[in-house]
Design an enzyme around this catalytic site. Structure first.
Site, PDB file in Angstrom:
ATOM      1  N   SER A 107      29.716  41.429 124.473  1.00 12.27           N
ATOM      2  CA  SER A 107      30.174  42.254 123.353  1.00 12.27           C
ATOM      3  C   SER A 107      31.341  43.143 123.753  1.00 12.27           C
ATOM      4  O   SER A 107      32.340  43.256 123.034  1.00 12.27           O
ATOM      5  CB  SER A 107      29.020  43.112 122.834  1.00 12.27           C
ATOM      6  OG  SER A 107      27.973  42.316 122.358  1.00 12.27           O
ATOM      7  N   GLY A 160      30.599  34.352 117.645  1.00 13.49           N
ATOM      8  CA  GLY A 160      30.451  35.187 116.456  1.00 13.49           C
ATOM      9  C   GLY A 160      31.348  36.410 116.482  1.00 13.49           C
ATOM     10  O   GLY A 160      31.937  36.778 115.462  1.00 13.49           O
ATOM     11  N   GLN A 207      29.023  43.234 113.089  1.00 13.40           N
ATOM     12  CA  GLN A 207      30.318  42.698 113.522  1.00 13.40           C
ATOM     13  C   GLN A 207      31.377  42.791 112.427  1.00 13.40           C
ATOM     14  O   GLN A 207      32.572  42.865 112.728  1.00 13.40           O
ATOM     15  CB  GLN A 207      30.161  41.244 113.984  1.00 13.40           C
ATOM     16  CG  GLN A 207      29.367  41.106 115.273  1.00 13.40           C
ATOM     17  CD  GLN A 207      29.057  39.668 115.625  1.00 13.40           C
ATOM     18  OE1 GLN A 207      29.397  38.734 114.900  1.00 13.40           O
ATOM     19  NE2 GLN A 207      28.381  39.470 116.752  1.00 13.40           N
ATOM     20  N   ASP A 229      18.650  41.138 119.693  1.00 19.74           N
ATOM     21  CA  ASP A 229      18.947  40.074 120.662  1.00 19.74           C
ATOM     22  C   ASP A 229      17.863  39.965 121.728  1.00 19.74           C
ATOM     23  O   ASP A 229      17.815  38.961 122.451  1.00 19.74           O
ATOM     24  CB  ASP A 229      20.310  40.305 121.321  1.00 19.74           C
ATOM     25  CG  ASP A 229      21.466  39.815 120.451  1.00 19.74           C
ATOM     26  OD1 ASP A 229      21.200  39.071 119.479  1.00 19.74           O
ATOM     27  OD2 ASP A 229      22.616  40.175 120.722  1.00 19.74           O
ATOM     28  N   ARG A 278      16.443  31.887 114.338  1.00 21.90           N
ATOM     29  CA  ARG A 278      15.701  32.163 115.565  1.00 21.90           C
ATOM     30  C   ARG A 278      14.225  32.447 115.315  1.00 21.90           C
ATOM     31  O   ARG A 278      13.390  32.171 116.185  1.00 21.90           O
ATOM     32  CB  ARG A 278      16.353  33.329 116.326  1.00 21.90           C
ATOM     33  CG  ARG A 278      17.663  32.938 116.982  1.00 21.90           C
ATOM     34  CD  ARG A 278      18.352  34.108 117.655  1.00 21.90           C
ATOM     35  NE  ARG A 278      19.506  33.622 118.420  1.00 21.90           N
ATOM     36  CZ  ARG A 278      20.470  34.407 118.886  1.00 21.90           C
ATOM     37  NH1 ARG A 278      20.439  35.712 118.648  1.00 21.90           N
ATOM     38  NH2 ARG A 278      21.471  33.889 119.579  1.00 21.90           N
ATOM     39  N   LYS A 285      27.263  29.905 126.526  1.00 24.48           N
ATOM     40  CA  LYS A 285      27.804  30.806 125.510  1.00 24.48           C
ATOM     41  C   LYS A 285      27.890  32.235 126.031  1.00 24.48           C
ATOM     42  O   LYS A 285      28.847  32.953 125.736  1.00 24.48           O
ATOM     43  CB  LYS A 285      26.940  30.746 124.252  1.00 24.48           C
ATOM     44  CG  LYS A 285      27.427  31.628 123.103  1.00 24.48           C
ATOM     45  CD  LYS A 285      26.571  31.408 121.871  1.00 24.48           C
ATOM     46  CE  LYS A 285      26.934  32.376 120.759  1.00 24.48           C
ATOM     47  NZ  LYS A 285      28.284  32.169 120.221  1.00 24.48           N
TER      48      LYS A 285
END
Length: 442
Positions: free
Chosen positions: A29, A99, A176, A323, A354, A420
């Site tokens: 991030s 993302g 975001q 997360d 998820r 990722k």
């Protein structure tokens, strides 16, 4: 991510006691925030200890495609900012499955100099919602045009098209959206004001954005509830910026001693981090583990030898640190009473659904689980060996690796999806003594 469809890895049952140290890669991030600010800055910014992963490479590639020069140094990268200038226009920019880049880049382009670009993405990213961001950009000017479906990528972005100075931002789906608008705003030609209803999911990530902006010289004023944020058109100054360890990635390693017994030191963990997922260390303590901060030397997580099962019976609302929801779910079967996880309905819109994915994985492993709209109730059990689906989701793969190693082992499809955010994940857990076997050549 292109992988052979039959590729799998097996994380085998761990029969020893953990005793090790692991340096966790830098925050994804913060890396992508710093990169975008350096891109929009004037002069050369140095970003130290950046995460090297698929997501951050997507951000670097987009910056280079816009004409930004990036030099690699021993401990990071030097980004030669282009400010509002756009040396390269008319191109197609691929954000892959990142993302953060997908939400930040349209704003950076819209609020900078003239030009037009097409933003494309992986199939996975084209399924993730962008409507809240696109709606806010529409309030500022005629700068965004989806090419296939309203509210989703791919889309065309026009620069130098901002004509208004205020927008409402829906913060209920992703923080975001707001972060992307804020990151881009200092390069606008006039002050911009962003308003919310005061409810922003995972708002700590917006706090991280504001901290990073100020580090790069931006002038920004925000109310305590983020209902109103005003950004001055200062641009960004060249900065030497240090990236801290990724707290989300750290959760998988911190979970290992809790699940496997033993002790682990994470020397680059930051106790007063703004990253919301640092809360995982607090939760591990509630589950019965010892969490000892070592000053500037990080943190040690240990499971007492007398603790035969983790402590259960808790209800955790993880709305602000979602997360780590999968990591907590991976530990829940090893508790002495059910654990409920609430407040994470929005993770149904991440790399995969998820909530549904973990329900299926736990069931395949023989664990009783009740799926809720915003989480699960997970019951104690002894996970059996099974082949489970990661759904090409990095957080599923890493959390299931922990769960399987503490049980009878687990076989994971799409194992390289961990690239990722943590390409070195399997190497790092192998160095700690876990047995990881690639079955693609069996």
């Amino acid at each position: 991510m292109s992988q052979h469809p039959s590729q799998r890895i097996i994380v085998e049952k761990f029969t020893s006691e953990l005793d090790g140290t692991v340096v966790v890669p830098g925050s994804k991030s913060i890396t992508n925030r710093a990169l975008m600010m350096a891109l929009c800055g004037t002069g050369a910014s140095t970003i130290r200890n950046p995460l090297d992963s698929d997501d951050t490479r997507a951000g670097l590639a987009a910056a280079q495609a816009l004409g930004c020069q990036i030099d690699t140094i021993s401990d990071g990268v030097v980004v030669h900012g282009i400010g509002r200038d756009r040396p390269v226009t008319g191109s197609s920019l691929n954000v892959q499955s990142a993302g953060t880049v997908a939400r930040f880049l349209p704003c950076v382009l819209a609020m900078g100099g003239a030009g037009e670009w097409t933003i494309v993405a992986s199939k996975q990213m084209t399924l993730r919602p962008m409507k809240g961001l696109f709606d806010a950009l529409d309030m500022l000017g005629d700068c965004i045009r989806p090419l296939e479906r309203p509210g989703y990528l791919p889309a065309v972005v026009r620069g130098a098209a901002i004509t208004k100075n205020e927008a409402f931002v829906d913060g209920s789906v992703s923080s975001q959206y707001l972060s992307g608008l804020l990151i881009a705003a200092p390069q606008a030609e006039h002050p911009l004001v962003f308003r919310t209803d005061g409810h922003v999911v995972q708002r700590q990530y917006v706090d991280i954005t504001l901290d990073c902006m100020r580090s790069f010289g931006a002038e920004v004023e925000a109310t305590s509830d983020l209902s109103s944020i005003r950004v001055q058109p200062t641009g960004y100054a060249a900065t030497d910026f240090q990236i801290e360890a990724d707290a989300s990635t750290a959760s998988y390693f911190a979970a290992l001693p809790a699940a496997l017994k033993g002790s682990l030191v994470i020397p680059n963990a930051v106790r007063n981090s703004r990253q919301p997922d640092v809360r995982f260390l607090e939760l591990v303590g509630q589950l019965g583990c010892d969490v000892t901060w070592l000053g500037s030397k990080g943190v040690r997580i240990s499971r007492p030898t007398a603790l035969s099962k983790l402590k259960g019976g808790f209800t955790f609302n993880l709305n602000d640190c979602s997360d780590i929801a999968l990591t907590v779910a991976a530990l829940a079967p090893y508790a002495d009473a059910p654990i409920e996880i609430q407040g994470v309905a929005h993770i149904r819109n991440h790399e995969c659904d998820r909530v549904d994915a973990m329900t299926h994985a736990l069931s395949a492993l023989g664990i009783q689980v009740e799926e809720r709209a915003d989480g699960w109730k997970i019951f104690p059990g002894s996970p059996r060996y099974a082949e489970v689906q990661t759904r090409d989701d990095h957080r599923m793969a890493m959390s299931l690796s922990v769960l399987g190693a503490a049980g009878d082992g687990v076989s994971l499809d799409h194992p390289q999806c961990v690239a990722k955010t943590c390409p070195e994940f399997y190497r790092l857990i192998s160095q700690l003594g876990l047995a990881v076997r690639d079955t693609s050549s069996d």
